[in-house]
Scaffold this active site. Structure first.
Site, short mmCIF file in Angstrom:
data_model
loop_
_atom_site.label_atom_id
_atom_site.label_comp_id
_atom_site.label_asym_id
_atom_site.label_seq_id
_atom_site.Cartn_x
_atom_site.Cartn_y
_atom_site.Cartn_z
N ASN A 10 61.24 1.97 48.20
CA ASN A 10 61.79 0.73 48.77
C ASN A 10 62.94 1.12 49.69
O ASN A 10 64.02 1.48 49.21
CB ASN A 10 62.26 -0.19 47.63
N LYS A 12 64.63 -0.70 51.55
CA LYS A 12 65.63 -1.78 51.68
C LYS A 12 65.97 -1.98 53.15
O LYS A 12 65.11 -1.80 54.01
CB LYS A 12 66.84 -1.49 50.78
N HIS A 96 62.81 -8.62 43.70
CA HIS A 96 63.83 -7.57 43.57
C HIS A 96 65.16 -8.21 43.19
O HIS A 96 65.49 -9.30 43.66
CB HIS A 96 63.95 -6.78 44.88
N GLU A 98 68.00 -7.72 44.15
CA GLU A 98 68.87 -8.05 45.29
C GLU A 98 68.48 -9.41 45.88
O GLU A 98 69.34 -10.11 46.44
CB GLU A 98 68.80 -6.91 46.32
N GLU A 172 63.51 -2.83 36.56
CA GLU A 172 64.67 -2.24 37.23
C GLU A 172 65.95 -2.82 36.65
O GLU A 172 66.38 -3.91 37.06
CB GLU A 172 64.63 -2.55 38.73
N GLY A 178 71.14 1.96 42.37
CA GLY A 178 72.09 2.46 43.35
C GLY A 178 73.40 2.95 42.75
O GLY A 178 74.37 3.18 43.47
N SER A 218 68.03 4.47 40.21
CA SER A 218 68.57 5.82 40.35
C SER A 218 67.57 6.92 39.97
O SER A 218 67.94 7.92 39.37
CB SER A 218 69.88 5.96 39.57
O1 LIG Z 1 63.83 -0.90 44.56
C1 LIG Z 1 64.46 0.08 44.19
C2 LIG Z 1 65.56 -0.02 43.28
O2 LIG Z 1 66.44 -1.03 43.63
C3 LIG Z 1 66.20 1.28 42.92
O3 LIG Z 1 67.17 1.67 43.85
P1 LIG Z 1 67.90 3.10 43.64
O4 LIG Z 1 66.79 4.11 43.47
O5 LIG Z 1 68.68 3.31 44.88
O6 LIG Z 1 68.72 2.98 42.42
#
Ligand SMILES: O=C[C@H](O)COP(=O)(O)O
Length: 257
Positions: A10, A12, A96, A98, A172, A178, A218
């Site tokens: 992803n 983002k 998601h 977010e 998640e 993150g 992460s």
């Molecule tokens: O969609 C992915 C997740 O939000 C994980 O993000 P991350 O790998 O940066 O922690």
């Protein structure tokens, strides 16, 4: 039958034309992927065309969201499911965290996310449906209550049994996204196994057995192999590390698992 790992990147809201091209090149030159891995990347919408046209054929492309309306219309800023399908993209991500939080705007509810997922499924798309708890919820020992009785329950209410064959559930935990803090294999396995048991009871044992439940938060190549050994972890949704060559190593970490 063994479930194939699904590894999603992803991206983002990241990327310039230059570094998207460089990232595609890294993936294209990443060598052979394990037979038991299916790979999907979700670039920002503005880069979908270029990524779809240039990425290796064994990596599929996804949108990061989908509108709740099937057909095109007066929905400023949205991509609708029939448009995504027509464009030749096979996957969408819904729910998601977010988007649930809303970036300071109105966030998306579990019911809205379920509705969007159903619309996408009805248009023939595959859906990665995200769920997961905040740190406060985990600390209050309410993780399973939220994840099952709110997030998953909304999907249960809206999807038909046949829909689940094109669904991947992405667990998640928000506190791991993150932050560099990954859920331990035991923490992730506990929730994944509870989700599978719940689906077995509420939908059907066959759906539970074939459903892919992937972990996000992460994930890096240094922790992917261990997470992949957990019996109910069927892949990853990767954010930050999917923007780096490390993503290729994460894909390869599931080899033989
Ligand atoms: O969609 C992915 C997740 O939000 C994980 O993000 P991350 O790998 O940066 O922690």
């Amino acid at each position: 039958m063994a479930r194939k790992f699904l590894i999603g990147g992803n991206w983002k809201c990241n990327g310039t034309r230059e570094n998207v091209a460089a990232l595609v090149e890294v993936l294209n030159e990443g060598g052979e992927f394990p037979d038991n891995a299916e790979v999907v990347v979700a670039p920002p919408s503005i880069f979908l065309q270029t990524v779809k046209d240039t990425i290796r054929p064994d990596i599929k492309v996804s949108t990061q969201n989908v509108g709740k309306n099937v057909r095109p219309g007066a929905y400023t800023g949205e991509l609708c499911a029939s448009m995504i399908k027509d464009f030749g993209v096979e996957w969408v991500i819904t729910g998601h965290s977010e988007r649930r939080v809303g970036f300071g705007c109105a966030g998306e509810s579990s019911d809205l996310i379920a509705e969007k997922s159903k619309v996408a499924l009805d248009c023939g798309l595959n859906v990665i449906m995200c769920i997961g708890e905040s740190l406060a919820v985990r600390e209050a020992n309410q993780t399973l209550e939220l994840v099952l009785e709110d997030h998953m329950a909304a999907f249960l209410k809206t999807l038909e049994e046949a829909d689940w064959s094109r669904v991947v559930v992405a667990y998640e935990p928000v506190w791991a996204i993150g932050t560099g803090v990954t859920a331990s294999p035991a923490q992730a396995q506990e929730v994944h196994s509870a989700i599978r048991a719940w689906v077995g009871e509420k939908v059907s044992p066959a759906v539970a057995e074939s459903l892919r439940i992937i972990y996000g938060g992460s994930v890096k190549s240094s922790n992917a192999a261990e997470l992949a050994t957990c019996p109910d972890i069927d892949g990853f949704l990767v954010g930050g590390a999917s923007l780096k060559p490390d993503f290729v190593d994460i894909i390869k970490a599931v080899e033989g698992k």
